[in-house]
Design a protein around this motif. Sequence first.
Motif, PDB file in Angstrom:
ATOM      1  N   GLY A  25       0.813  -1.215   0.000  1.00  0.00           N
ATOM      2  CA  GLY A  25       0.000   0.000   0.000  1.00  0.00           C
ATOM      3  C   GLY A  25       0.840   1.256   0.000  1.00  0.00           C
ATOM      4  O   GLY A  25       0.570   2.208  -0.756  1.00  0.00           O
ATOM      5  N   PHE A  26       1.874   1.291   0.838  1.00  0.00           N
ATOM      6  CA  PHE A  26       2.767   2.451   0.876  1.00  0.00           C
ATOM      7  C   PHE A  26       3.467   2.652  -0.460  1.00  0.00           C
ATOM      8  O   PHE A  26       3.614   3.790  -0.948  1.00  0.00           O
ATOM      9  N   VAL A  82       2.525   1.651  -3.515  1.00  0.00           N
ATOM     10  CA  VAL A  82       1.576   2.127  -4.531  1.00  0.00           C
ATOM     11  C   VAL A  82       1.249   3.600  -4.306  1.00  0.00           C
ATOM     12  O   VAL A  82       1.141   4.396  -5.262  1.00  0.00           O
ATOM     13  N   LEU A  83       1.105   4.003  -3.039  1.00  0.00           N
ATOM     14  CA  LEU A  83       0.815   5.401  -2.727  1.00  0.00           C
ATOM     15  C   LEU A  83       1.953   6.311  -3.168  1.00  0.00           C
ATOM     16  O   LEU A  83       1.737   7.375  -3.761  1.00  0.00           O
ATOM     17  N   LEU A  84       3.192   5.895  -2.906  1.00  0.00           N
ATOM     18  CA  LEU A  84       4.349   6.691  -3.315  1.00  0.00           C
ATOM     19  C   LEU A  84       4.417   6.826  -4.830  1.00  0.00           C
ATOM     20  O   LEU A  84       4.749   7.896  -5.353  1.00  0.00           O
ATOM     21  N   GLU A  85       4.084   5.747  -5.540  1.00  0.00           N
ATOM     22  CA  GLU A  85       4.140   5.810  -7.003  1.00  0.00           C
ATOM     23  C   GLU A  85       3.017   6.700  -7.542  1.00  0.00           C
ATOM     24  O   GLU A  85       3.214   7.469  -8.482  1.00  0.00           O
ATOM     25  N   ASN A  86       1.831   6.619  -6.957  1.00  0.00           N
ATOM     26  CA  ASN A  86       0.719   7.454  -7.411  1.00  0.00           C
ATOM     27  C   ASN A  86       0.956   8.934  -7.131  1.00  0.00           C
ATOM     28  O   ASN A  86       0.437   9.804  -7.844  1.00  0.00           O
ATOM     29  N   LEU A  87       1.739   9.233  -6.090  1.00  0.00           N
ATOM     30  CA  LEU A  87       2.074  10.619  -5.766  1.00  0.00           C
ATOM     31  C   LEU A  87       3.295  11.109  -6.540  1.00  0.00           C
ATOM     32  O   LEU A  87       3.772  12.227  -6.309  1.00  0.00           O
ATOM     33  N   ASN A  88       3.825  10.248  -7.437  1.00  0.00           N
ATOM     34  CA  ASN A  88       5.012  10.583  -8.246  1.00  0.00           C
ATOM     35  C   ASN A  88       6.223  10.924  -7.375  1.00  0.00           C
ATOM     36  O   ASN A  88       7.066  11.723  -7.746  1.00  0.00           O
TER      37      ASN A  88
END
Length: 213
Positions: free
Chosen positions: A18-19, A21-27
């Motif tokens: 989850g962390f 994926v969140l980091l990747e979605n936030l670029n």
Amino acid sequence: MKMLNSRVVWGSLLILAGFLVLLENLNILSVSGLFIAILFGFAGLAFLSMYLQNRSSWWPLIPGVILLALGILIAMEELVPSLAAPLGGAFFLGSISLAFWLVYFTNRGNWWAIIPAGVMLTLAIVAGLDELLMGQDLGGLFFMGIGLTFALLGLIPNTGANLRWAFIPAGILILFGLVLSMAATGAINYIWPVLLILAGIFLILRNFFFRRA
């Protein structure tokens, strides 16, 4: 008590996923490679946990160490590619060597593990030096490393087996490695004449001082 409960493992893996994926979605960070690294790392830890739960079974050490090292290597390629490129091969080969060393040290009866451990350690050293010493012929070093592995095999005590036979391939490989190294460095061009001179001096001295009366 189990060292790694399966629910804890999968729960931790989901949190990390989850962390990431969140980091990747936030670029903030590209983490696809890191996620794969974590998967390999957890798989390695799972095998190591199997060994810790039953230390009489040594085989999980091999996939455990190798998978964990593979995860670390993938993470290095994502985070510090400048370091992973020159040292990645040596690191991975050294990790395979470590797995077999652990197999031997956990049970000294597994003397056979010294052979793959020494071979992989030699390959790791040669791979590392090949990156540092570009263009150098390291074939002699490889054969000497394998020879030293067999020499160590012949020296280990209390194996329950007669391993003196290992000194024969050890001597042959070390000698062959020395010859290759001397040929690669050009030192052999000077050693042969010196050996001929010494042999001649020995024959002359023997004729004068050791001949029969």
